[in-house]
Design an enzyme around this catalytic site. Structure first.
Site, PDB file in Angstrom:
ATOM      1  N   SER A 109       0.828  -1.200   0.000  1.00 52.57           N
ATOM      2  CA  SER A 109       0.000   0.000   0.000  1.00 52.57           C
ATOM      3  C   SER A 109       0.864   1.252   0.000  1.00 52.57           C
ATOM      4  CB  SER A 109      -0.897   0.001   1.245  1.00 52.57           C
ATOM      5  OG  SER A 109      -1.541   1.249   1.413  1.00 52.57           O
ATOM      6  N   TYR A 132      -3.374   5.819  -3.776  1.00 57.14           N
ATOM      7  CA  TYR A 132      -4.514   6.720  -3.753  1.00 57.14           C
ATOM      8  C   TYR A 132      -4.205   7.928  -4.634  1.00 57.14           C
ATOM      9  CZ  TYR A 132      -5.818   4.022   0.407  1.00 57.14           C
ATOM     10  OH  TYR A 132      -6.141   3.007   1.266  1.00 57.14           O
ATOM     11  N   THR A 158      -7.017   2.664  -5.781  1.00 56.67           N
ATOM     12  CA  THR A 158      -8.217   2.586  -4.948  1.00 56.67           C
ATOM     13  C   THR A 158      -9.091   3.794  -5.239  1.00 56.67           C
ATOM     14  OG1 THR A 158      -7.131   1.319  -3.205  1.00 56.67           O
ATOM     15  CG2 THR A 158      -9.085   2.558  -2.583  1.00 56.67           C
ATOM     16  N   LYS A 254      -9.647  -0.672  -7.804  1.00 55.54           N
ATOM     17  CA  LYS A 254     -10.191  -1.341  -6.613  1.00 55.54           C
ATOM     18  C   LYS A 254     -11.258  -0.449  -5.980  1.00 55.54           C
ATOM     19  CE  LYS A 254      -8.778  -3.310  -2.153  1.00 55.54           C
ATOM     20  NZ  LYS A 254      -9.550  -2.438  -1.250  1.00 55.54           N
ATOM     21  N   HIS A 278     -14.260  -1.715   0.519  1.00 53.18           N
ATOM     22  CA  HIS A 278     -13.189  -1.357   1.450  1.00 53.18           C
ATOM     23  C   HIS A 278     -13.407  -2.014   2.815  1.00 53.18           C
ATOM     24  CE1 HIS A 278      -9.748   1.504   1.093  1.00 53.18           C
ATOM     25  NE2 HIS A 278      -9.685   1.306   2.394  1.00 53.18           N
TER      26      HIS A 278
END
Length: 381
Positions: A109, A132, A158, A254, A278
């Site tokens: 991540s 992100y 995401t 995602k 999520h």
């Protein structure tokens, strides 16, 4: 309770609860608002029954799948999750090592606590980088270039977190990074000294994907504040299309939940989508990924790789998702509880248990390969 006494998702969760300070356990365990979606993610599987076939000759089982050009030995993978070294000092290295030992995919991540370069050098197997969309466009480009240089196989954006969900458990404890806890939160840390000793005697906690861009030295940064202040709610399909073109490789979104969005992901050149809410941590009351799976597979499954995550606790859950048309399923809390409980040994035990369950359940279903699973094996109540 010890690791050898953990045989399922609930056992690992209980051991993690015993070992983690309350604020950290609740960060993993909690979700948004009334946590309705969190619960639904798992209960959605209960309305679907498996219909097995027998006498099919199932001495040899092939669980392998190919997802976004990546060959996986198992039809499940470790989704990227944030802050792993808070749960255990081995963090992402433990998860990557465990996933690689099973021949499956793992993710790092942008809120990871080990650099994606370190992970890529140490561990084999397909690697996803999840990021992100920030207000700072330069940061977005820099993150993509860094991932490409590190040899990341799949870029995963995401798209359901343009602002932080209302995670009330964190509000009650004052959970933030670095720690800035209220009295109740401090007390919880005081009664779990083993965790504190581990935390202070290992490498200093940091966010290496963001440490050149986010200054945490001046005070606490809650995860919700990060989402709300740094991420860009103006992100749109044109922005994502530009990123897909710039990456020029396997690109996954995602957080897709509607047929309309799934079709647009195909149109802009994405090679994969993950149906996800999520883990119930964003919009409470949203539909579960499993409930949406058939509708989206029917619409775009012949044009793009469709995956899902959320609520997976058993091998039968995996088989139900594959039977509906998912190419693979992602795991989150499923491996985070074992990580918190026992580091790499915990994650390996949990993943191997799941692999054993999937293999046994495929035999009981009369299927020798994932390709033999279909909706003919399902009935909904």
């Amino acid at each position: 309770m010890r690791l050898r006494e953990c045989h399922n998702f609930h056992d690992f969760r209980l051991l993690a609860k015993k070992r983690l300070p309350g604020p950290i356990f609740n960060y993993i365990d909690g979700a948004a608002d009334d946590e309705v979606t969190l619960r639904r993610n798992t209960t959605s599987f209960e309305s679907c029954d498996l219909v097995p076939n027998v006498l099919r000759g199932v001495s040899e089982i092939d669980m392998s799948v190919t997802v976004m050009g990546q060959k996986l030995a198992t039809p499940f993978y470790c989704s990227p999750t944030a802050l792993q070294r808070l749960f255990h000092h081995q963090g992402e290295n433990a998860v990557a090592a465990a996933a690689s030992s099973l021949g499956t995919m793992f993710g790092v991540s942008s809120l990871g606590t080990v650099s994606l370069e370190e992970i890529r050098k140490k561990h084999s197997g397909p690697q996803v980088y999840q990021f992100y969309f920030h207000k700072d466009r330069g940061l977005n480009r820099a993150m993509m270039e860094r991932a490409k240089e590190a040899g990341v196989n799949v870029m995963m954006l995401t798209v359901d977190s343009i602002t932080g969900g209302n995670r009330e458990r964190d509000l009650r404890t004052g959970f933030s990074i670095p720690f800035k806890l209220n009295l109740a939160g401090v007390t919880q840390f005081a009664i779990k000294p083993a965790w504190a000793l581990n935390y202070v005697t290992h490498e200093k906690f940091r966010l290496p994907q963001l440490d050149e861009h986010v200054d945490m030295s001046g005070g606490a940064m809650s995860i919700g504040k990060y989402f709300t202040e740094m991420l860009d709610p103006s992100m749109n399909w044109n922005d994502v299309a530009e990123m897909v073109k710039h990456w020029n490789g396997q690109f996954c979104l995602k957080g897709i939940m509607s047929v309309e969005d799934a079709k647009r992901a195909v149109d802009i050149g994405c090679t994969g989508i993950v149906l996800s809410n999520h883990g119930g941590r964003q919009l409470d009351g949203s539909r579960s990924a499993f409930d949406q799976l058939a509708e989206i597979v029917d619409a775009v499954g012949h044009r793009i790789d469709v995956m899902m995550d959320g609520g997976i606790q058993r091998g039968t859950h995996v088989l139900k998702a594959l039977s509906l048309g998912a190419k693979a399923v992602g795991l989150g809390r499923f491996y985070l509880y074992p990580l918190a409980a026992a580091g790499q040994a915990g994650v390996e035990r949990a993943l191997r248990h799941l692999r054993t369950e999937v293999e046994r359940d495929m035999k009981l279903m009369g299927c020798t390969s994932v390709s033999e699973l279909s909706r003919a094996n399902l009935r909904f109540r």
